[in-house]
Design a protein around this motif. Sequence first.
Motif, short mmCIF file in Angstrom:
data_model
loop_
_atom_site.label_atom_id
_atom_site.label_comp_id
_atom_site.label_asym_id
_atom_site.label_seq_id
_atom_site.Cartn_x
_atom_site.Cartn_y
_atom_site.Cartn_z
N VAL A 178 5.97 -4.40 -7.00
CA VAL A 178 4.59 -3.62 -7.01
C VAL A 178 5.09 -2.54 -8.06
O VAL A 178 4.05 -2.34 -8.93
N ARG A 179 6.07 -1.83 -8.01
CA ARG A 179 6.42 -0.85 -8.80
C ARG A 179 6.36 -1.32 -10.32
O ARG A 179 5.77 -0.71 -11.27
N THR A 180 6.88 -2.39 -10.52
CA THR A 180 7.08 -2.95 -11.93
C THR A 180 5.57 -3.28 -12.43
O THR A 180 5.28 -3.05 -13.56
N THR A 181 4.82 -3.83 -11.66
CA THR A 181 3.64 -4.34 -12.01
C THR A 181 2.50 -3.44 -11.97
O THR A 181 1.74 -3.31 -13.02
N PHE A 182 2.46 -2.09 -11.22
CA PHE A 182 1.38 -1.36 -11.14
C PHE A 182 1.61 0.17 -11.48
O PHE A 182 1.03 0.99 -11.28
N SER A 183 2.82 0.50 -11.71
CA SER A 183 3.30 1.79 -12.03
C SER A 183 2.72 2.34 -13.33
O SER A 183 2.48 1.53 -14.22
N ARG A 184 2.12 3.57 -13.28
CA ARG A 184 1.75 4.28 -14.27
C ARG A 184 2.81 4.86 -15.00
O ARG A 184 3.62 5.38 -14.33
N LEU A 236 0.89 -1.49 -0.03
CA LEU A 236 -0.06 0.09 0.08
C LEU A 236 0.73 1.22 0.13
O LEU A 236 0.56 2.08 -0.46
N LYS A 237 1.80 1.15 0.91
CA LYS A 237 2.88 2.51 0.63
C LYS A 237 3.59 2.66 -0.50
O LYS A 237 3.55 3.57 -1.07
N THR A 238 3.88 1.58 -1.22
CA THR A 238 4.42 1.68 -2.52
C THR A 238 3.54 2.12 -3.59
O THR A 238 3.63 3.02 -4.40
N LEU A 239 2.21 1.71 -3.58
CA LEU A 239 1.23 2.18 -4.47
C LEU A 239 0.92 3.57 -4.09
O LEU A 239 0.66 4.37 -4.88
N GLU A 240 1.03 4.02 -2.88
CA GLU A 240 0.51 5.56 -2.55
C GLU A 240 1.88 6.27 -3.12
O GLU A 240 1.61 7.48 -3.88
N ASP A 241 2.94 5.76 -3.15
CA ASP A 241 4.00 6.53 -3.84
C ASP A 241 4.12 6.75 -5.33
O ASP A 241 4.44 7.33 -5.93
N LEU A 242 3.20 5.73 -5.76
CA LEU A 242 3.11 5.66 -7.32
C LEU A 242 2.09 6.47 -7.71
O LEU A 242 1.66 6.60 -9.03
N GLY A 243 1.32 7.16 -7.10
CA GLY A 243 0.22 8.25 -7.33
C GLY A 243 -1.23 7.50 -6.96
O GLY A 243 -2.28 8.13 -7.40
N TRP A 244 -1.35 6.24 -6.20
CA TRP A 244 -2.47 5.67 -6.30
C TRP A 244 -3.13 6.21 -4.94
O TRP A 244 -2.56 6.78 -3.93
N GLU A 245 -4.41 6.57 -4.94
CA GLU A 245 -5.32 6.69 -3.89
C GLU A 245 -5.42 5.44 -2.81
O GLU A 245 -5.78 4.61 -3.41
#
Length: 302
Positions: free
Chosen positions: A156-162, A20-29
Amino acid sequence: MTKDILLVTGLSGAGKSTVLKTLEDLGWEVVDNLPLVLLDRLLDAPLAAATADDSQPLAIGIGARTRDFDPTRIVERIRLLRDDHGLDIGMLFLDCSGAELERRYSETRRRHPLAPDRPAGDGIARERELLRPLRDWANRLIDTTDLSANALAQQVRTTFSRTGADEPVLSIQSFGFARGLPRNADLVFDMRFLRNPHWDPALRPGTGLDADVSAYVADDPAYPAAMAQIGDLLELLIPRYRAEGKSYVSVAIGCTGGRHRSVHVADHLGYRLRNAGFSPTITHRDLAAAPQDSLEGPPASK
């Protein structure tokens, strides 16, 4: 356009907080551990805004500690949203071996949430059975048994980053060593090996942004090779910092007073990095400082 929604769940200790922290860093809500009644309302919200242009994806963390947690009800809710409403909603399940989870609980000295007064293994087994409906329904699974927190974040960054969302904020700052090092610099390059325009009376009032000062600095015999190697190093390191999940990369370029050599070099490197596809911000900390002989030291001998 409806937003993408990802439910993040899995065994306690398997890495949900890291994801969740990584997704938040990637710009996810990101929302974590909502009571189930509020989770229902949150999942309903995209339906009411189905025509809105809201492209920020939403990640929702759920787990056994969520109030009124009911895996079967959650699965049915997702099925309804997918099949009847066409909502793009996915589920990521984080799995991990029991032995590794027991090791993690022992290492952190935390109690398992489902076995506060029993061995962690009892809680892990109970939670694994409780979460089985979610694991069976999940369309993505990551086994974190052999993953460090850093390795999980990279996956996570590889899979979900925009596109572009995981780019670190890159800044290049010129400064004068005589006025102190900048704080929080990741890389510091010392330009005091280049000849100093301060000791040319015609150039002293100018700065590294002026053409005549820049030409003087660039005419140093060591300049071409040094700039080529520093530029090559930055182009090598910045993507590696990005791969490690670094959000900010600060490059500090110093000379004695911070007005001539470092200013020119910072601008030169910024231009090169822009041409290489990066987006640096250039600042000159000591550009407005008055030139002082006492700071510069004696002129170099000819």
